[in-house]
Design a protein around this motif. Structure first.
Motif, PDB file in Angstrom:
ATOM      1  N   PHE A  81       0.829  -1.209   0.000  1.00 47.28           N
ATOM      2  CA  PHE A  81       0.000   0.000   0.000  1.00 47.28           C
ATOM      3  C   PHE A  81       0.860   1.255   0.000  1.00 47.28           C
ATOM      4  O   PHE A  81       0.455   2.283  -0.539  1.00 47.28           O
ATOM      5  N   LEU A  82       2.057   1.191   0.571  1.00 47.06           N
ATOM      6  CA  LEU A  82       2.971   2.334   0.502  1.00 47.06           C
ATOM      7  C   LEU A  82       4.279   2.018  -0.198  1.00 47.06           C
ATOM      8  O   LEU A  82       4.947   2.919  -0.688  1.00 47.06           O
ATOM      9  N   LEU A  83       4.657   0.755  -0.280  1.00 48.68           N
ATOM     10  CA  LEU A  83       5.925   0.405  -0.904  1.00 48.68           C
ATOM     11  C   LEU A  83       5.773   0.041  -2.378  1.00 48.68           C
ATOM     12  O   LEU A  83       6.769  -0.122  -3.075  1.00 48.68           O
ATOM     13  N   GLY A  84       4.547  -0.097  -2.857  1.00 55.88           N
ATOM     14  CA  GLY A  84       4.313  -0.428  -4.252  1.00 55.88           C
ATOM     15  C   GLY A  84       4.489  -1.907  -4.533  1.00 55.88           C
ATOM     16  O   GLY A  84       4.943  -2.677  -3.693  1.00 55.88           O
ATOM     17  N   ASP A  85       4.103  -2.294  -5.741  1.00 54.62           N
ATOM     18  CA  ASP A  85       4.216  -3.681  -6.182  1.00 54.62           C
ATOM     19  C   ASP A  85       5.463  -3.793  -7.051  1.00 54.62           C
ATOM     20  O   ASP A  85       5.452  -3.431  -8.217  1.00 54.62           O
ATOM     21  N   VAL A  86       6.546  -4.252  -6.459  1.00 58.38           N
ATOM     22  CA  VAL A  86       7.797  -4.429  -7.189  1.00 58.38           C
ATOM     23  C   VAL A  86       7.820  -5.854  -7.732  1.00 58.38           C
ATOM     24  O   VAL A  86       7.591  -6.812  -6.989  1.00 58.38           O
ATOM     25  N   CYS A  87       8.081  -5.993  -9.018  1.00 63.22           N
ATOM     26  CA  CYS A  87       8.045  -7.329  -9.616  1.00 63.22           C
ATOM     27  C   CYS A  87       9.125  -8.221  -9.005  1.00 63.22           C
ATOM     28  O   CYS A  87      10.207  -7.766  -8.632  1.00 63.22           O
ATOM     29  N   ARG A  88       8.791  -9.479  -8.882  1.00 58.53           N
ATOM     30  CA  ARG A  88       9.619 -10.463  -8.178  1.00 58.53           C
ATOM     31  C   ARG A  88      11.054 -10.541  -8.688  1.00 58.53           C
ATOM     32  O   ARG A  88      11.991 -10.581  -7.874  1.00 58.53           O
ATOM     33  N   PRO A  89      11.307 -10.561 -10.008  1.00 61.31           N
ATOM     34  CA  PRO A  89      12.714 -10.633 -10.444  1.00 61.31           C
ATOM     35  C   PRO A  89      13.564  -9.457  -9.936  1.00 61.31           C
ATOM     36  O   PRO A  89      14.722  -9.645  -9.575  1.00 61.31           O
ATOM     37  N   LEU A  90      12.989  -8.277  -9.890  1.00 60.64           N
ATOM     38  CA  LEU A  90      13.725  -7.130  -9.346  1.00 60.64           C
ATOM     39  C   LEU A  90      13.896  -7.257  -7.838  1.00 60.64           C
ATOM     40  O   LEU A  90      14.970  -7.031  -7.304  1.00 60.64           O
ATOM     41  N   LYS A  91      12.804  -7.595  -7.168  1.00 66.30           N
ATOM     42  CA  LYS A  91      12.815  -7.667  -5.705  1.00 66.30           C
ATOM     43  C   LYS A  91      13.860  -8.656  -5.187  1.00 66.30           C
ATOM     44  O   LYS A  91      14.397  -8.477  -4.104  1.00 66.30           O
ATOM     45  N   ARG A  92      14.146  -9.677  -5.960  1.00 66.16           N
ATOM     46  CA  ARG A  92      15.108 -10.701  -5.538  1.00 66.16           C
ATOM     47  C   ARG A  92      16.565 -10.273  -5.713  1.00 66.16           C
ATOM     48  O   ARG A  92      17.467 -10.961  -5.235  1.00 66.16           O
ATOM     49  N   GLN A  93      16.798  -9.191  -6.395  1.00 64.92           N
ATOM     50  CA  GLN A  93      18.165  -8.731  -6.639  1.00 64.92           C
ATOM     51  C   GLN A  93      18.811  -8.236  -5.344  1.00 64.92           C
ATOM     52  O   GLN A  93      18.141  -7.661  -4.486  1.00 64.92           O
ATOM     53  N   ILE A  95      20.522  -5.695  -4.684  1.00 72.81           N
ATOM     54  CA  ILE A  95      20.359  -4.255  -4.481  1.00 72.81           C
ATOM     55  C   ILE A  95      19.025  -3.916  -3.803  1.00 72.81           C
ATOM     56  O   ILE A  95      18.864  -2.836  -3.244  1.00 72.81           O
ATOM     57  N   PHE A  96      18.075  -4.846  -3.814  1.00 68.32           N
ATOM     58  CA  PHE A  96      16.769  -4.632  -3.197  1.00 68.32           C
ATOM     59  C   PHE A  96      16.690  -5.188  -1.774  1.00 68.32           C
ATOM     60  O   PHE A  96      15.596  -5.291  -1.206  1.00 68.32           O
ATOM     61  N   ALA A  97      17.808  -5.528  -1.165  1.00 63.42           N
ATOM     62  CA  ALA A  97      17.805  -6.084   0.194  1.00 63.42           C
ATOM     63  C   ALA A  97      17.132  -5.141   1.191  1.00 63.42           C
ATOM     64  O   ALA A  97      16.322  -5.580   2.020  1.00 63.42           O
ATOM     65  N   ALA A  98      17.420  -3.858   1.114  1.00 60.50           N
ATOM     66  CA  ALA A  98      16.802  -2.892   2.035  1.00 60.50           C
ATOM     67  C   ALA A  98      15.294  -2.821   1.808  1.00 60.50           C
ATOM     68  O   ALA A  98      14.525  -2.688   2.766  1.00 60.50           O
ATOM     69  N   TYR A  99      14.871  -2.917   0.563  1.00 64.58           N
ATOM     70  CA  TYR A  99      13.431  -2.923   0.258  1.00 64.58           C
ATOM     71  C   TYR A  99      12.771  -4.143   0.904  1.00 64.58           C
ATOM     72  O   TYR A  99      11.716  -4.020   1.535  1.00 64.58           O
ATOM     73  N   ARG A 100      13.381  -5.318   0.744  1.00 67.41           N
ATOM     74  CA  ARG A 100      12.809  -6.540   1.319  1.00 67.41           C
ATOM     75  C   ARG A 100      12.697  -6.439   2.840  1.00 67.41           C
ATOM     76  O   ARG A 100      11.714  -6.884   3.432  1.00 67.41           O
ATOM     77  N   GLU A 101      13.695  -5.831   3.479  1.00 71.01           N
ATOM     78  CA  GLU A 101      13.649  -5.635   4.928  1.00 71.01           C
ATOM     79  C   GLU A 101      12.517  -4.682   5.313  1.00 71.01           C
ATOM     80  O   GLU A 101      11.780  -4.943   6.267  1.00 71.01           O
ATOM     81  N   ALA A 102      12.379  -3.589   4.584  1.00 69.32           N
ATOM     82  CA  ALA A 102      11.300  -2.628   4.856  1.00 69.32           C
ATOM     83  C   ALA A 102       9.943  -3.284   4.633  1.00 69.32           C
ATOM     84  O   ALA A 102       9.004  -3.081   5.411  1.00 69.32           O
ATOM     85  N   GLU A 103       9.840  -4.081   3.590  1.00 68.78           N
ATOM     86  CA  GLU A 103       8.594  -4.781   3.281  1.00 68.78           C
ATOM     87  C   GLU A 103       8.218  -5.740   4.417  1.00 68.78           C
ATOM     88  O   GLU A 103       7.069  -5.769   4.865  1.00 68.78           O
ATOM     89  N   ALA A 104       9.182  -6.517   4.891  1.00 70.66           N
ATOM     90  CA  ALA A 104       8.923  -7.473   5.974  1.00 70.66           C
ATOM     91  C   ALA A 104       8.517  -6.750   7.258  1.00 70.66           C
ATOM     92  O   ALA A 104       7.588  -7.182   7.956  1.00 70.66           O
ATOM     93  N   ARG A 105       9.194  -5.662   7.564  1.00 75.79           N
ATOM     94  CA  ARG A 105       8.878  -4.889   8.776  1.00 75.79           C
ATOM     95  C   ARG A 105       7.469  -4.299   8.685  1.00 75.79           C
ATOM     96  O   ARG A 105       6.668  -4.425   9.614  1.00 75.79           O
TER      97      ARG A 105
END
Length: 187
Positions: A81-93, A95-105
């Motif tokens: 709802f605030l982080l957007g829908d990032v496609c899975r191939p990008l999200k797994r990179q 460079i997206f580690a901080a995004y994945r952490e923010a998403e989980a939190r």
């Protein structure tokens, strides 16, 4: 700022700032697959479908447990709802580690805000989500690329996809949420 005017800090989320109306509004406005579908298809609509699939076929469990499972399904992409829908191939990179952490939190805070254990997602939620994703791709997207395997899970052949307006998606998401909350409380 959320649609309701609340200052929300997605990198430092607080339970008291989470509003289901904001989640429904924002997810109804976020397209899946970067908008590469035959008609706009929102994360809210996807979430309602996942929720219904989690609820479906659970006649052997209590109404409260079935509703709780379905509520996890409805809220499973709540962080988008605030982080957007990032496609899975990008999200797994990497460079997206901080995004994945923010998403989980943020996802943990959302679950907590609605009385769900952040560590208690049903074991089959990821499989149901994946089957819905594959069903969406089969119905709403161009054919798979030559190197792309979309046969990892079976699709749900009985789902009929139709265009929901922003308001339809928002309304259906909220209706599903309030129906499930009543079932959980009554259970």
């Amino acid at each position: 700022m959320t649609a309701s005017g609340i200052m929300f800090y997605p990198l430092a989320p607080r339970v008291e700032d989470v509003r289901i109306e904001d989640i429904a509004h924002h997810l109804a406005a976020v397209n899946r697959y970067g908008g590469a579908t035959v008609f706009p298809f929102s994360v809210a609509q996807h979430s309602v479908i996942v929720s219904r699939m989690m609820e479906d076929g659970n006649l052997l469990v209590s109404a409260k447990l079935a509703a709780t499972r379905a509520l996890y399904g409805l809220l499973h992409d709540g962080s988008e709802f605030l982080l957007g829908d990032v496609c899975r191939p990008l999200k797994r990179q990497p460079i997206f580690a901080a995004y994945r952490e923010a998403e989980a939190r943020l996802q943990a805070v959302i679950y907590d805000a609605f009385g769900l254990d952040p560590r208690g997602e049903p074991d089959d939620l990821k499989t149901v989500d994946r089957r819905v994703l594959r069903s969406e791709q089969a119905a709403l997207m161009p054919p798979a690329a030559p190197h792309e395997d979309r046969n990892d899970v079976p699709i749900y052949p009985h789902i009929v996809f139709r265009r929901w307006s922003f308001e339809d998606a928002r309304r259906e998401f909220l209706a599903q949420f309030y129906w499930l909350k009543r079932q959980v409380l009554a259970g």
